[in-house]
Design a protein around this motif. Structure first.
Motif: not given
Length: 272
Positions: A139, A141, A156, A213
């Motif tokens: 993941v 961001s 994300l 995350w």
């Protein structure tokens, strides 16, 4: 040079009908990456000369001709309901193929064949499908800090060694599945309810997920909560509209009930 009929027939099959007539075409990517356990869709389209009516379509692995006796994963004349290979196309233009819960053995070069009015065509170059273990799913961001203030936003993105073209991506917060799907998860107008550990998976069972995350949404004293602002605004507007409608209804009723000139009562004084 004299060529026997059998050799000539094989060459014609490889080249396609009418000596590779440009009216016969199949379009799909040269290669396609799939994560083991995931569901992926291979886009495909085909064309043929006007007046032709397609009667049969076939997808088969590792064979350039894909004829009747070739092992296949889909055959429109013999559909298998329990197959992991689903044909999303039709007999007109679309030949898209969906692979459900892929396994390592699905790695192959797939060819599409269609038959129309006695002619047949198979694209000589197939689409190469590779299957990875999916252990590198991550993941990423849009923000560098995991701490975001209320009212903010973050995107994300689920990434892996495979491109995410037409792949199913599932999202989870604190282990619970979210309704949103797709390679990107957009979170806007954040509140404390968005705080949690986010993971993504290409396996619908959720067994092969990325590392979490963590998102922490903190209160911003100088900013109102988006949900509160919206609810207050909606409430005020609703009340104002209700009051205006009541006033209009009252005016209309009063106007209709008031007597007109023809209904006026005339009082005359009696002289004695």
């Amino acid at each position: 040079m004299k060529m026997n009929p059998w050799t000539l027939s094989v060459l014609l099959l490889l080249a396609g009908p009418l000596g590779a007539d440009p009216g016969w075409q199949v379009e799909y990517p040269d290669s396609f990456c799939v994560v083991e356990g995931s569901t992926a869709t291979i886009p495909c389209s085909f064309t043929h000369p006007a007046g032709q009516r397609v009667e049969r379509v076939v997808w088969c692995p590792n064979h350039e001709i894909c004829h009747l006796t070739t092992p296949n994963v889909y055959n429109s004349s013999n559909v298998r309901a329990d197959s992991r290979f689903q044909y999303l196309g039709d007999l007109v233009r679309n030949c898209t193929l969906k692979i459900i819960k892929t396994v390592k053995q699905d790695a192959a070069t797939y060819h599409f064949r269609f038959e129309a009015n006695g002619d047949k065509y198979t694209k000589k170059k197939g689409v190469g499908v590779t299957v990875t273990d999916g252990e590198d799913v991550k993941v990423r961001s849009s923000v560098t800090d995991n701490v975001v203030k209320e009212g903010g936003q973050v995107t994300l993105t689920c990434t892996s060694a495979c491109s995410f073209h037409r792949l199913d991506v599932h999202w989870y917060r604190n282990g619970h599945a979210l309704s949103e799907t797709g390679p990107a998860l957009h979170l806007s107008c954040l509140t404390n309810n968005n705080t949690g550990n986010y993971t993504c998976s290409l396996d619908s069972s959720g067994r092969k997920t990325s590392a979490p995350w963590s998102l922490v949404v903190v209160e911003d004293e100088g900013r109102h909560k988006c949900d509160s602002d919206r609810s207050v605004t909606v409430s005020v507007v609703s009340v104002l509209l209700a009051v205006i409608l009541l006033l209009l209804a009252g005016l209309v009723f009063a106007k209709r009930s008031a007597p007109g000139p023809e209904h006026e009562i005339v009082y005359s004084e009696v002289v004695r």
